[in-house]
Design a protein around this motif. Structure first.
Motif, short mmCIF file in Angstrom:
data_model
loop_
_atom_site.label_atom_id
_atom_site.label_comp_id
_atom_site.label_asym_id
_atom_site.label_seq_id
_atom_site.Cartn_x
_atom_site.Cartn_y
_atom_site.Cartn_z
N PRO A 161 34.32 6.25 5.49
CA PRO A 161 35.06 5.44 4.51
C PRO A 161 34.57 5.63 3.08
O PRO A 161 35.38 5.73 2.14
N LEU A 162 33.26 5.68 2.88
CA LEU A 162 32.71 5.89 1.54
C LEU A 162 33.05 7.28 1.02
O LEU A 162 33.46 7.45 -0.13
N GLU A 163 32.90 8.30 1.87
CA GLU A 163 33.17 9.68 1.45
C GLU A 163 34.64 9.88 1.12
O GLU A 163 34.97 10.52 0.12
N ASP A 164 35.52 9.34 1.95
CA ASP A 164 36.96 9.51 1.71
C ASP A 164 37.38 8.83 0.42
O ASP A 164 38.19 9.37 -0.35
N TRP A 165 36.86 7.65 0.16
CA TRP A 165 37.22 6.92 -1.06
C TRP A 165 36.76 7.69 -2.30
O TRP A 165 37.51 7.83 -3.27
N ALA A 230 33.81 2.17 -4.41
CA ALA A 230 33.64 2.51 -2.99
C ALA A 230 32.76 1.49 -2.29
O ALA A 230 33.00 1.14 -1.13
N ASN A 231 31.73 1.01 -2.97
CA ASN A 231 30.80 0.05 -2.37
C ASN A 231 31.48 -1.27 -2.03
O ASN A 231 30.96 -2.03 -1.20
N ARG A 232 32.61 -1.55 -2.65
CA ARG A 232 33.33 -2.79 -2.34
C ARG A 232 33.90 -2.76 -0.93
O ARG A 232 34.25 -3.81 -0.38
N LEU A 233 33.97 -1.56 -0.32
CA LEU A 233 34.51 -1.44 1.04
C LEU A 233 33.51 -1.87 2.10
O LEU A 233 33.89 -2.11 3.25
#
Length: 282
Positions: A161-165, A230-233
């Protein structure tokens, strides 16, 4: 939608969306996506352009697709519902299991001259992917089981999820999230040439060498904002605490991407070990 959103779209359609439709032939209404995650944000963009995306998921071992977005019932961020005759189950550890008539019979054993069955009890095939099913049977893929990072504090982190964002950001080419057996999560970033070229023009930094630009305060500030988004995810323990911008690209030619454009994590961690160590030595 309110008046403001309708007005914004009326302006955006001739400037951007019409060009996207023209690049795809001018009359396209639907496209099919598979092979790697599309991402909710990119799917939303195409939906805004009036192009429906049918996103599917499957393996070579399942004879192509096992799930697909049902017509007229899209759910962005998912890979749809199981195709008729296909069963989808989530194991206790989050792994996606598939079952159905299209699942293969096993890998061929040349010595025994017979297929080797690799399915679990009940004919379930372990895909190696992590996912979740919602109440309506829509499947969401969250990462690869082998890619899960376990920090020194015992926190399990799925990097996808972090990488894709971050890869969706105009300035970011590739992103590798790091943190296995480390106290916190960090990331290696490469720069997207087109996005970087535009940023250079906007900031009047066309003549700055790339090796110097990766440490530029303005560039790092722009990337830090992307990292913060991204960290908000994720939770605090799963968030990226530091990142390093690399003056190279990850490509298939230099051995950092597979032919299907997936990261060769081991090769990147090996060759950029010094940069990774620096992220934890501050």
């Amino acid at each position: 939608p309110g008046y403001g959103l309708r007005a914004a779209r009326a302006l955006y359609d001739p400037l951007v969306y019409r060009r996207i439709r023209a690049a795809l032939g001018g009359r396209v209404k639907y496209v099919i996506c598979g092979g790697s995650p599309l991402g909710r944000r990119l799917a939303s963009f195409y939906a805004g352009a009036g192009i429906g995306v049918f996103e599917g998921y499957g393996l070579t071992e399942t004879t192509a697709a096992a799930t697909v977005t049902p017509p007229l019932r899209p759910r962005l961020g998912t890979v749809g519902q199981p195709l008729p005759g296909t069963g989808v189950h989530i194991a206790d550890d989050g792994e996606v299991l598939l079952r159905g008539g299209q699942v293969f019979g096993g890998y061929w054993d040349r010595e025994r001259q017979a297929p080797v069955d690799v399915t679990r009890d009940g004919g379930w095939l372990a895909t190696g992917d992590l996912g979740a099913l919602d109440d309506d049977g829509y499947l969401t893929i969250t990462g690869r089981k082998t890619d899960v990072i376990i920090t020194s504090g015992g926190k399990n982190v799925a990097p996808a999820p972090l990488e894709d964002w971050l890869r969706a950001h105009p300035l970011v080419g590739q992103c590798l999230v790091v943190g296995d057996n480390r106290p916190y999560i960090t990331a290696l970033l490469t720069l997207e040439p087109d996005g970087l070229g535009h940023w250079r023009q906007m900031t009047k930094k066309q003549d700055v060498p790339l090796r110097d630009l990766v440490d530029d305060e303005d560039l790092r500030a722009a990337l830090q904002r992307a990292v913060d988004e991204a960290n908000r995810l994720v939770s605090r323990a799963e968030s990226i605490r530091a990142f390093k911008v690399l003056p190279v690209e990850f490509t298939e030619e230099n051995g950092y991407l597979t032919p299907s454009l997936k990261l060769r994590r081991a090769a990147i961690v090996r060759d950029f070990g010094e940069e990774i160590a620096g992220l934890y030595g501050r």
